[in-house]
Design an enzyme around this catalytic site. Structure first.
Site, PDB file in Angstrom:
ATOM      1  N   VAL A 295       4.854   7.117  12.711  1.00 21.33           N
ATOM      2  CA  VAL A 295       3.899   7.468  13.765  1.00 21.33           C
ATOM      3  C   VAL A 295       2.751   8.273  13.171  1.00 21.33           C
ATOM      4  O   VAL A 295       2.977   9.285  12.509  1.00 21.33           O
ATOM      5  CB  VAL A 295       4.573   8.297  14.885  1.00 21.33           C
ATOM      6  CG1 VAL A 295       3.551   8.710  15.931  1.00 21.33           C
ATOM      7  CG2 VAL A 295       5.707   7.510  15.527  1.00 21.33           C
TER       8      VAL A 295
ATOM      9  N   GLY B 100     -11.214  -3.336   6.355  1.00 17.15           N
ATOM     10  CA  GLY B 100      -9.780  -3.261   6.115  1.00 17.15           C
ATOM     11  C   GLY B 100      -9.033  -2.431   7.141  1.00 17.15           C
ATOM     12  O   GLY B 100      -7.871  -2.085   6.964  1.00 17.15           O
TER      13      GLY B 100
ATOM     14  N   ASP C  97       1.069  -1.949  18.972  1.00  9.52           N
ATOM     15  CA  ASP C  97       1.332  -0.976  17.907  1.00  9.52           C
ATOM     16  C   ASP C  97       1.383   0.442  18.479  1.00  9.52           C
ATOM     17  O   ASP C  97       2.284   1.229  18.169  1.00  9.52           O
ATOM     18  CB  ASP C  97       0.222  -1.095  16.842  1.00  9.52           C
ATOM     19  CG  ASP C  97       0.325  -0.038  15.763  1.00  9.52           C
ATOM     20  OD1 ASP C  97       1.017  -0.269  14.765  1.00  9.52           O
ATOM     21  OD2 ASP C  97      -0.279   1.048  15.938  1.00  9.52           O
TER      22      ASP C  97
ATOM     23  N   GLY D  58       0.595   8.019  10.720  1.00  6.64           N
ATOM     24  CA  GLY D  58       0.366   8.132   9.274  1.00  6.64           C
ATOM     25  C   GLY D  58       0.611   9.498   8.688  1.00  6.64           C
ATOM     26  O   GLY D  58       1.756   9.923   8.538  1.00  6.64           O
TER      27      GLY D  58
ATOM     28  N   LYS E  76       7.532   1.386  11.995  1.00  7.09           N
ATOM     29  CA  LYS E  76       7.526   1.792  13.408  1.00  7.09           C
ATOM     30  C   LYS E  76       8.107   0.728  14.328  1.00  7.09           C
ATOM     31  O   LYS E  76       8.813   1.037  15.279  1.00  7.09           O
ATOM     32  CB  LYS E  76       6.134   2.179  13.877  1.00  7.09           C
ATOM     33  CG  LYS E  76       5.229   1.000  14.065  1.00  7.09           C
ATOM     34  CD  LYS E  76       3.810   1.371  14.280  1.00  7.09           C
ATOM     35  CE  LYS E  76       2.929   0.272  13.738  1.00  7.09           C
ATOM     36  NZ  LYS E  76       3.033  -0.003  12.307  1.00  7.09           N
TER      37      LYS E  76
ATOM     38  N   GLU F  29       9.207   9.831   9.489  1.00  7.28           N
ATOM     39  CA  GLU F  29       7.990  10.561   9.857  1.00  7.28           C
ATOM     40  C   GLU F  29       6.756   9.679   9.746  1.00  7.28           C
ATOM     41  O   GLU F  29       5.837   9.774  10.576  1.00  7.28           O
ATOM     42  CB  GLU F  29       7.832  11.782   8.932  1.00  7.28           C
ATOM     43  CG  GLU F  29       6.601  12.632   9.174  1.00  7.28           C
ATOM     44  CD  GLU F  29       6.626  13.333  10.522  1.00  7.28           C
ATOM     45  OE1 GLU F  29       7.413  14.254  10.710  1.00  7.28           O
ATOM     46  OE2 GLU F  29       5.850  12.924  11.418  1.00  7.28           O
TER      47      GLU F  29
ATOM     48  N   THR G  77       0.820  -1.203   0.000  1.00  5.15           N
ATOM     49  CA  THR G  77       0.000   0.000   0.000  1.00  5.15           C
ATOM     50  C   THR G  77       0.859   1.260   0.000  1.00  5.15           C
ATOM     51  O   THR G  77       0.710   2.140  -0.859  1.00  5.15           O
ATOM     52  CB  THR G  77      -0.879   0.003   1.272  1.00  5.15           C
ATOM     53  OG1 THR G  77      -1.449  -1.285   1.410  1.00  5.15           O
ATOM     54  CG2 THR G  77      -1.980   1.019   1.164  1.00  5.15           C
ATOM     55  N   VAL G  78       1.768   1.350   0.969  1.00  2.24           N
ATOM     56  CA  VAL G  78       2.540   2.591   1.108  1.00  2.24           C
ATOM     57  C   VAL G  78       3.530   2.759  -0.039  1.00  2.24           C
ATOM     58  O   VAL G  78       3.658   3.850  -0.615  1.00  2.24           O
ATOM     59  CB  VAL G  78       3.274   2.630   2.472  1.00  2.24           C
ATOM     60  CG1 VAL G  78       4.046   3.929   2.610  1.00  2.24           C
ATOM     61  CG2 VAL G  78       2.270   2.501   3.616  1.00  2.24           C
TER      62      VAL G  78
ATOM     63  N   LYS H 130       4.609   3.269  18.840  1.00  2.00           N
ATOM     64  CA  LYS H 130       4.531   4.678  18.440  1.00  2.00           C
ATOM     65  C   LYS H 130       4.845   5.597  19.618  1.00  2.00           C
ATOM     66  O   LYS H 130       5.500   6.628  19.463  1.00  2.00           O
ATOM     67  CB  LYS H 130       3.153   4.974  17.853  1.00  2.00           C
ATOM     68  CG  LYS H 130       2.960   4.296  16.487  1.00  2.00           C
ATOM     69  CD  LYS H 130       1.505   4.276  16.063  1.00  2.00           C
ATOM     70  CE  LYS H 130       1.333   3.590  14.716  1.00  2.00           C
ATOM     71  NZ  LYS H 130      -0.089   3.281  14.422  1.00  2.00           N
TER      72      LYS H 130
END
Lengths: 430, 430
Positions: free
Chosen positions: B132, B187, B201, B134, B105, B129, B13-14, B205
């Site tokens: 943390v 999702g 998670d 998004g 992360k 960046e 995705t990213v 962060k």
């Protein structure tokens, strides 16, 4: 260790805060920058006035040349708050290759491009994070985080005075005059509040935000401007009934590659995060094509929040001095986008008007609107007195040109008076 | 014009978002940086898998050496999302003097200090960046804008999955299981949601945020951790009756020069801006001694918001390459502050427990609390069934040590069961 000496012009609220923060956080600043930052000279009008900040080791003078001609001073903080004197001083300082940090929004809104060019020419930094939204680091955030994105809109509650007044009117039912008086008593409004309540202060800030977000230089006449002086408690109540909060909102909006910038009372849906911004606080909602909706919220004014933004600029200059990278523009994005014509600025509107309380008047109003292809989705009589009825209506989305035509036609009718015409957010405008 | 070539590790995705944004906004990026940024090589596990991004002119390979050994590639984006492989690759890349941007992360929380030191040693940039929150540019904002301030606390809704689940439970009365299933359908939650719902998670962060805000390196065991798996709809309703919203909140708090960091369900007063953050959105509220309360809100995840944060890092590296200032740590603030002992971590708590529905039980509970100097300001029976009563109470501010002692004592009593003990914000904790 390298020591960087600083001159400060002005020792009012923000100037005192800058001196204080540099003293209080000296160790952390040294840890981060590897430099010692020291205020050497402060220029004030009256050296005999009492000061509530420790000036040990700092020269207090009324002679600007003590800063201008001192080769030891590398960074000058301008927090005097005038326009022409500040402009003259800053030009002289930049010519002497001194880096400048200012909180002066009027100056930057009016002369930013000239001063930025002069700074670059002299390989100097010119930063002004504190000029918009006090403690909210919005300018540097736009520079750093929206560089690869396309900003679609910037919506800002950027004037604490008017937000305080409207909050008091909304929450406590105060009249405009009562709320203004309270703001003055609390120090949130000046004795002459014109610049704030007429929206000019917010317009200056929107000019600077527009430069950063869209790369476009504007003048004050490019910003459509309406203040809050005529906002009535009745409109606030009616808006609340419809699910909206009235805020003085700066809007810079890019649609079809055309930009529209305005400041005025706007109906904001209760679920929009901007609706929750209370009292003297500020918030800026930036929508980017990639990043979506982001909001930055904080104190819009005050000694320490504003001083903290000045300090962040001082530290940025210091890093640039250390790395020998001074002379880059604060914002290097430039894009000569066109302003949108009134026919392409589309919003639903909230209208409030008075008309004679007799049969046929509603029909007449409806006919006027229909003639210009304007229609409404809700209409309501809100009060009646002395044979006058007051009505509120929310239109479907229509162009500003249509609104202007309806306004003109209503103006020609002595029996009807348009009291308010405010944009409504969250409808079809996007 | 200078062209800077980029390698990308991972095309999920990213990674796809990064390739897309670099294509879509090429002109603006060039305007701002003076450079052309071009993805040259993308490393994936399976080169035959279908891709929904235009890869014209880009080499797709499963061979990491195609990036590692290519002297033309100056910047490498790591968006693979594993820990050990990513760590090995990044170490090799830094040793080859390549600048690295990562959104990983877990990796940064676990190995950030090691990798940052290695980057500095090799005069390379290492930015993260996107690791943390998004699309929210919180890390660079802390670096730039809180440098001269003292951060007092960082409160973060930094996990979109859990915020979505809790929002659905709060607004629509869904059970935890129903809300989790909805999150998976949309999702927002993975098939195995453990890392999110157990708070791990968010803890990663908070480790990164703590490093930036307080200069302190933590390990996962330093973070007191509780997930949302046991949050009951009844607790959410009872919290609402008391004027609170339950959120999974990361708290990093500095008091008396001691730091406490936790992640867990927390009761947030309705008027706190964090209470309004809905669904998959994230927000971080940073309180500085000078600047006061500031909040940064936006999308916590998603292809383009996260990719936009990666892009802001790529542009920062590019500027550093142009100015020859690479090799400075993303965050240079370091402060070896102590962790607060349980006796100095003070909050009011919301407790929910079951006890036998017969006379004398309330007295027994009150006696246990009194024995440990714990007291409450409100207590209420919320339901009764099968001779069991469920009660909710809000304590006065007390230390975590006291809470732990009360917990121990209750654990020893078979007839009482403590179902929940959540911090309450906005009381005496500050």
């Amino acid at each position: 260790m390298k020591t960087i000496k600083i001159g400060v012009l002005g020792l009012g609220t923000v100037g005192s805060g800058v001196v204080r923060l540099l003293q209080d956080n000296a160790q952390k600043i040294t840890d981060i920058t590897g430099c010692e930052l020291k205020v050497k000279t402060v220029v004030v009008r009256d050296v005999t006035a009492p000061r509530n900040v420790d000036l040990t080791g700092i020269e207090l003078t009324d002679d600007f040349n003590k800063v201008l001609l001192d080769d030891e001073i590398q960074i000058v903080v301008e927090v005097m708050g005038t326009i022409e004197t500040a402009r003259t001083y800053i030009k002289q300082l930049l010519a002497k290759h001194k880096h400048v940090v200012t909180a002066n929004k009027d100056l930057i809104a009016l002369h930013g491009p000239e001063l930025s060019a002069l700074a670059k020419e002299n390989h100097c930094d010119l930063f002004y994070e504190a000029s918009v939204a006090g403690g909210i680091p919005i300018l540097r955030t736009i520079v750093n985080s929206f560089a690869a994105d396309q900003v679609e809109s910037v919506l800002g509650i950027v004037n604490g005075t008017t937000n305080f007044i409207l909050t008091q009117m909304t929450q406590n039912g105060l009249s405009y005059a009562q709320a203004l008086q309270l703001a003055q008593e609390k120090g949130f409004a000046e004795a002459d509040p014109t610049n704030d309540v007429a929206g000019k202060d917010a317009a200056y800030k929107m000019i600077i935000l527009t430069q950063f977000a869209f790369g476009k230089d504007l003048t004050l006449t490019d910003v459509k401007l309406e203040g809050i002086e005529n906002v009535a408690v009745e409109d606030i109540k009616e808006a609340a009934n419809l699910g909206y909060t009235i805020k003085l909102l700066g809007i810079a909006d890019l649609k079809n590659d055309k930009l529209d910038v305005s400041v005025g009372p706007v109906l904001i849906p209760a679920k929009n995060p901007l609706a929750a911004i209370q009292n003297e606080n500020n918030a800026v909602l930036v929508t980017g094509k990639a990043v979506g909706e982001t909001m930055f919220y904080g104190s819009g004014a005050g000694e320490l929040p504003t001083a903290n933004s000045v300090l962040s600029d001082i530290i940025a200059v210091t890093k640039d001095i250390v790395m020998e990278t001074t002379g880059n523009r604060f914002n290097s994005y430039s894009n000569n986008v066109a302003l949108a014509p009134a026919s392409e600025v589309i919003y639903p509107y909230y209208l409030s008007l008075t008309l004679p309380d007799r049969p046929g008047q509603m029909l007449k109003l409806t006919e006027i609107m229909a003639k210009h292809q304007a229609s409404f989705k809700a209409i309501k009589q809100t009060s009646a007195s002395h044979k006058q009825a007051q009505i509120a209506l929310v239109t479907h989305a229509m162009s500003e040109a249509t609104l202007n035509a309806v306004k003109e036609e209503l103006k020609a009718l002595p029996e009807m008076e348009l009291l308010a015409a405010y944009k409504v957010l969250g409808g079809n405008e996007r």
